[in-house]
Each structure stands twice: as C-alpha cells, then as structure tokens.
Design an enzyme around this catalytic site. Sequence first.
Site, PDB file in Angstrom:
ATOM      1  CG  LEU A   1      -1.695  -0.759   0.741  1.00 58.44           C
ATOM      2  CD1 LEU A   1      -3.116  -1.086   2.396  1.00 58.44           C
ATOM      3  CD2 LEU A   1      -3.164  -0.018  -0.041  1.00 58.44           C
ATOM      4  CB  CYS A   2       3.749   2.338   2.186  1.00 64.51           C
ATOM      5  SG  CYS A   2       2.777   2.162   3.760  1.00 64.51           S
TER       6      CYS A   2
END
Length: 157
Positions: free
Chosen positions: A48-49
């Site tokens: 996600l990052c």
Amino acid sequence: MPAPVKLAVGDRAPEFDLPTAGGDRVSLAALRGAPALLWFYPAANTSLCTKQACDLRDNHQMFTGAGYRVVGISPDPIAELDRFVEQQGLPYTLAGDESHQVMEAYGAWGEKNMYGRTVEGTIRSTFAIDAEGVLTFVKYRVGTPKHIALLQEKLGL
C-alpha cells in the site's frame, strides 16, 4: 498513554527537522515560503505504501505546478528510504522519523487496527501546509486508492 494529538485546519504545523534519503535534512523552517504536502506512511517498500508513493510520483508535476513541495515521512531508517527512492524513482523528499516524535506531534502515530488486532504504529495521514506554516488540509486514516483524487478536490488542483 496520553490522548493522541488531532490537528485541524488553521492550526500551526508542528516544527520538525528530520534526516532524508540522500543524506540531507528537511525541516518545517526550510519549507516556509511555499506550500508543502506532508504524507505520513507506515513503511517503505510495502504494497500500500508503494502504491501511494507511486501515485504521488505519477502526479508530482500537478503538485509542483501548484507550488507544493512534497515530503513523505515514515519510521524507516535512511538506508531503507534510499532504496525506496531508487527502486521507485521517487522525485520528492522522503524523511525518516525512527523516534516517531514528529509523527506523534502531527497525530500520525498511535493505536490502529491492523488485521483485526490493535497495534501501535503510523496512522496514514496527509497534511497541506501554507507558506507561513499553517495547516490548510488535514486527513487522518487516508484511503490509498482515493488519495490523489481527494487531494485534487481539497487543494483545488
């Protein structure tokens, strides 16, 4: 544990001075004079990052065209940030806050629910700061898929 900080639009941005990928430093004082976008994320090179970082990379010109300087802050060591910048071709500043002090000052560190468990860690958050150091946008618990669209709408980009 003390109640977490919750900043709001109109508050003064907390001061900070952090080491960055590439061996420099970034501070609120150095960002004064132009708007800045701070985004706090849990860990470099995680799914996600990385998605969020690449979305900001792919839309970086939209932010710089409006005068914004973009700074990502995570609890990662600088060596990990250097690797993240290199692997993803990130054109903006990444800073490391291993002590979590800056994240705590912004309310971006605290209890969160992860996979059904309560843990302490980075709360994915984004802040826009004007040229004088005043918050113009505050969003805690940012949803990665809608991050860019939210910023476009709220910052008028």
